[in-house]
Design a protein around this motif. Sequence first.
Motif, PDB file in Angstrom:
ATOM      1  N   SER A 234       0.868  -1.186   0.000  1.00 53.63           N
ATOM      2  CA  SER A 234       0.000   0.000   0.000  1.00 53.63           C
ATOM      3  C   SER A 234       0.903   1.235   0.000  1.00 53.63           C
ATOM      4  O   SER A 234       1.035   1.931   1.004  1.00 53.63           O
ATOM      5  N   ARG A 235       1.489   1.481  -1.159  1.00 49.26           N
ATOM      6  CA  ARG A 235       2.534   2.498  -1.280  1.00 49.26           C
ATOM      7  C   ARG A 235       2.484   3.108  -2.666  1.00 49.26           C
ATOM      8  O   ARG A 235       2.276   2.391  -3.656  1.00 49.26           O
ATOM      9  N   GLU A 236       2.655   4.397  -2.768  1.00 52.04           N
ATOM     10  CA  GLU A 236       2.640   5.054  -4.070  1.00 52.04           C
ATOM     11  C   GLU A 236       3.716   4.471  -4.984  1.00 52.04           C
ATOM     12  O   GLU A 236       4.871   4.323  -4.589  1.00 52.04           O
ATOM     13  N   GLY A 237       3.318   4.106  -6.183  1.00 53.73           N
ATOM     14  CA  GLY A 237       4.236   3.546  -7.171  1.00 53.73           C
ATOM     15  C   GLY A 237       4.312   2.042  -7.168  1.00 53.73           C
ATOM     16  O   GLY A 237       4.857   1.446  -8.111  1.00 53.73           O
ATOM     17  N   SER A 238       3.767   1.382  -6.152  1.00 56.54           N
ATOM     18  CA  SER A 238       3.930  -0.068  -6.035  1.00 56.54           C
ATOM     19  C   SER A 238       3.132  -0.863  -7.058  1.00 56.54           C
ATOM     20  O   SER A 238       3.482  -1.999  -7.361  1.00 56.54           O
ATOM     21  N   ALA A 239       2.068  -0.295  -7.593  1.00 55.81           N
ATOM     22  CA  ALA A 239       1.300  -1.030  -8.598  1.00 55.81           C
ATOM     23  C   ALA A 239       2.130  -1.306  -9.846  1.00 55.81           C
ATOM     24  O   ALA A 239       1.884  -2.279 -10.560  1.00 55.81           O
ATOM     25  N   ARG A 240       3.117  -0.469 -10.100  1.00 55.39           N
ATOM     26  CA  ARG A 240       4.002  -0.681 -11.255  1.00 55.39           C
ATOM     27  C   ARG A 240       5.121  -1.656 -10.936  1.00 55.39           C
ATOM     28  O   ARG A 240       5.644  -2.320 -11.838  1.00 55.39           O
ATOM     29  N   LEU A 241       5.510  -1.748  -9.648  1.00 55.28           N
ATOM     30  CA  LEU A 241       6.594  -2.643  -9.226  1.00 55.28           C
ATOM     31  C   LEU A 241       6.167  -3.367  -7.946  1.00 55.28           C
ATOM     32  O   LEU A 241       6.734  -3.132  -6.873  1.00 55.28           O
ATOM     33  N   PRO A 242       5.186  -4.241  -8.048  1.00 54.55           N
ATOM     34  CA  PRO A 242       4.646  -4.851  -6.823  1.00 54.55           C
ATOM     35  C   PRO A 242       5.603  -5.787  -6.114  1.00 54.55           C
ATOM     36  O   PRO A 242       5.381  -6.113  -4.946  1.00 54.55           O
ATOM     37  N   MET A 277      -2.643 -16.997  -3.233  1.00 58.81           N
ATOM     38  CA  MET A 277      -2.167 -16.997  -1.851  1.00 58.81           C
ATOM     39  C   MET A 277      -1.502 -15.640  -1.647  1.00 58.81           C
ATOM     40  O   MET A 277      -0.312 -15.465  -1.955  1.00 58.81           O
ATOM     41  N   LEU A 278      -2.268 -14.668  -1.186  1.00 60.52           N
ATOM     42  CA  LEU A 278      -1.777 -13.293  -1.133  1.00 60.52           C
ATOM     43  C   LEU A 278      -0.667 -13.124  -0.098  1.00 60.52           C
ATOM     44  O   LEU A 278      -0.571 -13.859   0.876  1.00 60.52           O
ATOM     45  N   TRP A 279       0.137 -12.141  -0.341  1.00 55.95           N
ATOM     46  CA  TRP A 279       1.277 -11.789   0.513  1.00 55.95           C
ATOM     47  C   TRP A 279       0.988 -10.444   1.150  1.00 55.95           C
ATOM     48  O   TRP A 279       0.720  -9.488   0.415  1.00 55.95           O
ATOM     49  N   ASP A 280       1.061 -10.351   2.478  1.00 56.29           N
ATOM     50  CA  ASP A 280       1.137 -11.366   3.494  1.00 56.29           C
ATOM     51  C   ASP A 280       0.543 -10.805   4.775  1.00 56.29           C
ATOM     52  O   ASP A 280       0.303  -9.603   4.879  1.00 56.29           O
ATOM     53  N   TRP A 281       0.317 -11.650   5.775  1.00 58.22           N
ATOM     54  CA  TRP A 281      -0.379 -11.278   7.012  1.00 58.22           C
ATOM     55  C   TRP A 281       0.553 -11.611   8.179  1.00 58.22           C
ATOM     56  O   TRP A 281       0.814 -12.777   8.464  1.00 58.22           O
ATOM     57  N   PRO A 282       1.065 -10.608   8.898  1.00 58.39           N
ATOM     58  CA  PRO A 282       2.061 -10.871   9.938  1.00 58.39           C
ATOM     59  C   PRO A 282       1.452 -11.470  11.198  1.00 58.39           C
ATOM     60  O   PRO A 282       0.271 -11.263  11.507  1.00 58.39           O
ATOM     61  N   ALA A 283       2.266 -12.199  11.939  1.00 60.54           N
ATOM     62  CA  ALA A 283       1.825 -12.750  13.221  1.00 60.54           C
ATOM     63  C   ALA A 283       1.589 -11.644  14.238  1.00 60.54           C
ATOM     64  O   ALA A 283       0.687 -11.735  15.075  1.00 60.54           O
ATOM     65  N   ASP A 284       2.397 -10.604  14.182  1.00 60.90           N
ATOM     66  CA  ASP A 284       2.236  -9.436  15.049  1.00 60.90           C
ATOM     67  C   ASP A 284       1.570  -8.359  14.210  1.00 60.90           C
ATOM     68  O   ASP A 284       2.232  -7.533  13.576  1.00 60.90           O
ATOM     69  N   LEU A 285       0.243  -8.376  14.187  1.00 64.82           N
ATOM     70  CA  LEU A 285      -0.521  -7.505  13.309  1.00 64.82           C
ATOM     71  C   LEU A 285      -0.600  -6.092  13.886  1.00 64.82           C
ATOM     72  O   LEU A 285      -0.853  -5.909  15.075  1.00 64.82           O
ATOM     73  N   TYR A 286      -0.396  -5.094  13.032  1.00 60.94           N
ATOM     74  CA  TYR A 286      -0.504  -3.705  13.465  1.00 60.94           C
ATOM     75  C   TYR A 286      -1.945  -3.394  13.879  1.00 60.94           C
ATOM     76  O   TYR A 286      -2.897  -4.072  13.485  1.00 60.94           O
ATOM     77  N   ASP A 287      -2.119  -2.341  14.652  1.00 62.53           N
ATOM     78  CA  ASP A 287      -3.445  -1.934  15.088  1.00 62.53           C
ATOM     79  C   ASP A 287      -4.221  -1.361  13.906  1.00 62.53           C
ATOM     80  O   ASP A 287      -3.682  -0.602  13.096  1.00 62.53           O
ATOM     81  N   GLU A 288      -5.480  -1.734  13.796  1.00 60.59           N
ATOM     82  CA  GLU A 288      -6.285  -1.314  12.653  1.00 60.59           C
ATOM     83  C   GLU A 288      -6.368   0.197  12.538  1.00 60.59           C
ATOM     84  O   GLU A 288      -6.478   0.746  11.432  1.00 60.59           O
ATOM     85  N   THR A 289      -6.296   0.900  13.655  1.00 63.48           N
ATOM     86  CA  THR A 289      -6.392   2.363  13.617  1.00 63.48           C
ATOM     87  C   THR A 289      -5.205   3.002  12.907  1.00 63.48           C
ATOM     88  O   THR A 289      -5.297   4.137  12.442  1.00 63.48           O
ATOM     89  N   GLY A 290      -4.111   2.282  12.814  1.00 60.89           N
ATOM     90  CA  GLY A 290      -2.931   2.809  12.130  1.00 60.89           C
ATOM     91  C   GLY A 290      -2.719   2.231  10.750  1.00 60.89           C
ATOM     92  O   GLY A 290      -1.650   2.424  10.152  1.00 60.89           O
ATOM     93  N   ALA A 291      -3.743   1.569  10.227  1.00 60.92           N
ATOM     94  CA  ALA A 291      -3.569   0.850   8.962  1.00 60.92           C
ATOM     95  C   ALA A 291      -3.183   1.760   7.798  1.00 60.92           C
ATOM     96  O   ALA A 291      -2.357   1.397   6.964  1.00 60.92           O
ATOM     97  N   MET A 292      -3.769   2.938   7.732  1.00 57.47           N
ATOM     98  CA  MET A 292      -3.523   3.790   6.574  1.00 57.47           C
ATOM     99  C   MET A 292      -2.116   4.393   6.574  1.00 57.47           C
ATOM    100  O   MET A 292      -1.680   4.927   5.554  1.00 57.47           O
ATOM    101  N   ALA A 293      -1.416   4.280   7.688  1.00 56.36           N
ATOM    102  CA  ALA A 293      -0.021   4.724   7.731  1.00 56.36           C
ATOM    103  C   ALA A 293       0.935   3.579   7.433  1.00 56.36           C
ATOM    104  O   ALA A 293       2.140   3.794   7.284  1.00 56.36           O
ATOM    105  N   ASN A 294       0.394   2.360   7.334  1.00 50.74           N
ATOM    106  CA  ASN A 294       1.213   1.187   7.048  1.00 50.74           C
ATOM    107  C   ASN A 294       1.375   1.053   5.538  1.00 50.74           C
ATOM    108  O   ASN A 294       0.391   1.085   4.791  1.00 50.74           O
TER     109      ASN A 294
END
Length: 320
Positions: A234-242, A277-294
């Motif tokens: 979820s980063r600017e430019g990543s759709a071209r270089l995922p 099989m999408l990449w990826d879901w961490p075992a230590d998941l960030y808080d949902e309230t901070g998702a848009m900064a991730n």
Amino acid sequence: MSAIDLLREPVCGMTWGWVGTRGTWATPVAEASLDRMAEHAVTWTAIAYAAEQATPFSTEIPFDQPPTVTEDEIVWAIRGAHERGMKVCLKPVVNVADGTWRAFIGFFDWDVPGEPSWTQWFASYTRFILNAAAIAEAESCEMFCIGCEMVRSDGQETHWRELIRKVRDVYSGPITYNCDKYQEDHVTWWDAVDIVSSSGYYPIGAWDTQLDRIERVVEASGKPFFFMEAGCPSREGSARLPNDWNLVGEPSGAEQETYYRAMFAAVRARPWVGGLMLWDWPADLYDETGAMANDDYCPYGKPAARVMAEQYAAWAAGAA
């Protein structure tokens, strides 16, 4: 169950737990992460963990030592996924401690006295993979992945065939190999595995062209196919270089959402693609309230999570 029967329903999957650092699994935090993942119409997970060799030219893989998760942690994760109704592909992976991408692990094409060799490396790698295969068998994992994006080793056909033969003595379920992007038509031993899989990190405008190419490989192999990895940060430019996890760009949930919509539209239009099989879901998941900064690959709390859940639910319903 045969590989064909197994993939009669799509792999609506997500990789969980990467990189498998000791002490981060089998915790309340990891349990909550599994819960959140299961809420997104995920029916499959790749339980992925890494053992580390020191350099790209090392021939020993100390998989029973830190930082790799313990066998107890691996069993905990498999059982946790099964308890939540997900099928499991166990995915042991080798990494390089100095940061070199595993695709560059390599040696002379032929053994030379006094030099590190493919024969030495595969002996250690085989011990690592057979240990994981025994866990997969004991815990009734529905699939087992024997390797991931090992580009320089892909040409070692004899070694890979021998490894697969040994894995079949230990594990009775379907076996796959996760080749890297653009490498689907360079692996010469697809006949030895049960399922063809690859990392589908293709630029947003290139999916149809690449699927045309991959389709020819799948038809020639006569095997089922799915993307063992796919996704976009979820980063600017990543759709071209995922595939570039180091790409510099500001966090952008919209970029990831746009990519997800294009990816799902492309692969779901091809009946021979057995899932993602999408990449990826961490075992230590960030808080949902901070998702848009991730700005990483995990879609949790971002617009792409809704796309994933909707697409997976529809894909599964269409196969029912």
